[in-house]
Enzyme design. Structure first.
Site, PDB file in Angstrom:
ATOM      1  N   HIS A 180       0.794  -1.223   0.000  1.00 31.04           N
ATOM      2  CA  HIS A 180       0.000   0.000   0.000  1.00 31.04           C
ATOM      3  C   HIS A 180       0.833   1.282   0.000  1.00 31.04           C
ATOM      4  CE1 HIS A 180      -4.341  -1.042   0.542  1.00 31.04           C
ATOM      5  NE2 HIS A 180      -3.771  -2.230   0.579  1.00 31.04           N
ATOM      6  N   ASP A 239      -4.513   6.793   2.250  1.00 34.38           N
ATOM      7  CA  ASP A 239      -4.926   5.535   1.656  1.00 34.38           C
ATOM      8  C   ASP A 239      -6.454   5.480   1.771  1.00 34.38           C
ATOM      9  OD1 ASP A 239      -3.383   2.544   1.282  1.00 34.38           O
ATOM     10  OD2 ASP A 239      -5.553   2.540   1.523  1.00 34.38           O
TER      11      ASP A 239
END
Ligand SMILES: *[C@@H]1O[C@H](CO)[C@@H](O)[C@H](O)[C@H]1NC(C)=O
Ligand SMILES: *[C@@H]1O[C@H](CO)[C@@H](O)[C@H](O)[C@H]1NC(C)=O
Ligand SMILES: CC(=O)N[C@H]1CO[C@H](CO)[C@@H](O)[C@@H]1O
Ligand SMILES: CC(=O)N[C@H]1CO[C@H](CO)[C@@H](O)[C@@H]1O
Length: 451
Positions: free
Chosen positions: A22, A117
């Site tokens: 990520h 994110d």
């Protein structure tokens, strides 16, 4: 909503999800934004461990800040990858907001935009409190995002823990997919486990985002992309990121040279990514399939092949195969000798395979991997899953022969060749991802006026 330009230099705070793959794409996006906005400073918040593996060098305008990982004193990793994630999620957003104050103090600039994110539903509230735009980065595919924002409706249609064979044909362009293909925690499994709960909350919060940036391009999964555009204020495909990162090629194991000694589209390339190793009996089955089919193969293998692979396999296959601990994966997939990619079916694998123009065989393990697998097989027609979902000798042989030596395999290669062109076009000057990125720069670099 109104935007107004402001001249002073900006400060953008970035909150990374420090697990799996990520943080790297988020940093990739931030580096592109940093180039486009040279007078902006970025504070990149992640855990110490993630920061030290994500930041290759000291960067001028992007400063890393460490946040607490939430692990109890003296914690020792016991092998369950969900455990540290659970601890970390208990510490958010408190561990982030504290460090945001520190970032403001150290830069001497208030925060002008929050980038997180997409996993972080709390980004909506943090941005509201700061009165700044919230930009969320979705690192997986459009279809996976869609099932997370439509989770409640999917549950109403198919129930919880109901039949796994139930078709999802009530969703647009999902014919051929069924409940079993959904990520765990949408319609089955423990809905309250940390990740399913996080993704459910995410689905509800993302419509509040000023913009959602995604690691994909407009022409891939068009029907679903168009729905996402209706659901969100701004949904911007700005990828594929693997075409915009300029990593240097480390081919210390001589893979590219080795590939050049093979016939076009003949080599099986195998890599299960940085997180997953298939169980021993499946590795054994794959080795047996490779031995019997005699296709040349290149295997990026984490672990000890002498110990983990069947006895004698390496010696017997030395002339036909190459097993190395690391490869320059994108370059490998772009090499004309590679004929098929065997992987776990993560979104990065899908995009790397598309950019390489190589059909794929997926053995999915968790998250969106099952959804990706069925989508490349049933909807896009340029990849395959395995019979029964796991690696068996017969299943692997069948899939390898089909992709490498059949008419259907040739068609798969043609289809993915078309996608490859579309992916490249998206990143040409005036391509859709380039234009979307310009919009993103505008969102990130103007100050929001409360309306
Ligand atoms: C569904 O099954 C899982 C086990 O796979 C269980 O933990 C959960 O409680 C079940 N949920 C419902 C609503 O039955
Ligand atoms: C194409 O890109 C150039 C440079 O980025 C830009 O100046 C121009 O306005 C774009 N044209 C269109 C039609 O979007
Ligand atoms: C670029 C940079 O400053 N990276 C830092 C990330 O965190 C590790 C551990 O705290 C530091 O050693 C690095 O300097
Ligand atoms: C170092 C740090 O900021 N720790 C905080 C992280 O968040 C938890 C819970 O939200 C706080 O209790 C810690 O003090």
């Amino acid at each position: 909503m109104e935007f107004q330009r402001e001249q002073a230099s900006k400060h953008i705070a970035v909150l990374a999800f420090p697990f799996g793959t990520h943080a790297a794409p988020l940093l990739n996006l931030v580096l592109r934004l940093s180039q486009a906005c040279p007078d902006t400073v970025f504070s990149f918040l992640s855990t110490k461990q993630s920061n030290s593996s994500t930041f290759p060098v000291k960067l001028d305008k992007v400063k890393p800040f460490n946040v607490w990982d939430g692990l109890p004193e003296g914690y020792r990793f016991g092998g369950n990858p969900h455990e540290p994630v659970g601890y970390f999620l208990k510490a958010v957003p408190g561990n982030f907001t504290k460090v945001l104050d520190k970032a403001v103090a150290e830069t001497g600039k208030r925060i002008d935009c929050l980038i997180t994110d997409a996993f972080y539903a709390f980004g909506a509230d943090v941005a509201d409190e700061l009165n700044v735009p919230w930009v969320a980065l979705w690192t997986a595919g459009p279809r996976a995002l869609f099932v997370h924002i439509d989770t409640d409706s999917i549950r109403r249609h198919v129930g919880i823990n109901g039949s796994q064979d139930k078709p999802l044909d009530f969703l647009p362009d999902f014919s051929g997919l069924c409940v079993a293909d959904l990520p765990d925690g949408i319609a089955s499994g423990d809905l309250d486990a940390p990740i399913p709960a996080l993704l459910h909350k995410m689905g509800q919060a993302l419509p509040r985002a000023t913009a959602i940036a995604a690691n994909s391009y407009e022409d891939l999964d068009n029907t679903v992309v168009n729905i996402l555009k209706q659901r969100f204020k701004l949904y911007l495909n700005v990828g594929p990121f693997n075409l915009v990162s300029s990593s240097t090629v480390d081919d210390s194991h001589g893979c590219l040279e080795w590939l050049s000694k093979n016939e076009p589209a003949s080599v099986v390339y195998i890599s299960f990514g940085s997180v997953i190793t298939p169980p021993p009996h499946e590795l054994q089955a794959l080795c047996e399939a490779l031995e019997e089919c005699e296709f040349p193969f290149l295997w990026s293998f984490r672990g000890n092949p002498e110990k983990d692979l069947p006895q004698g396999f390496l010696a017997r296959r030395r002339s036909k195969g190459k097993i190395v601990p690391w490869t320059p994966q994108q370059k490998i997939l772009e090499h004309p000798s590679v004929g098929v990619f065997i992987s776990h079916g993560g979104w990065n694998s899908v995009l790397e395979s598309i950019v390489g123009g190589v059909p794929m065989i997926f053995r999915p393990f968790f998250g969106d991997q099952g959804l990706n697998t069925r989508t490349v097989e049933a909807v896009w027609g340029f990849g395959l899953g395995l019979e029964g979902g796991t690696l068996t000798k017969e299943g692997a042989m069948k899939a390898l022969k089909l992709t490498l030596c059949s008419e259907q395999g040739k068609k798969m290669r043609d289809r993915i060749g078309v996608q490859k062109l579309l992916a490249y076009n998206a990143l040409k000057p005036n391509g859709s991802s380039v234009e979307n990125f310009k919009t993103l720069v505008k969102v990130a670099s103007v100050r929001l006026i409360a309306n």
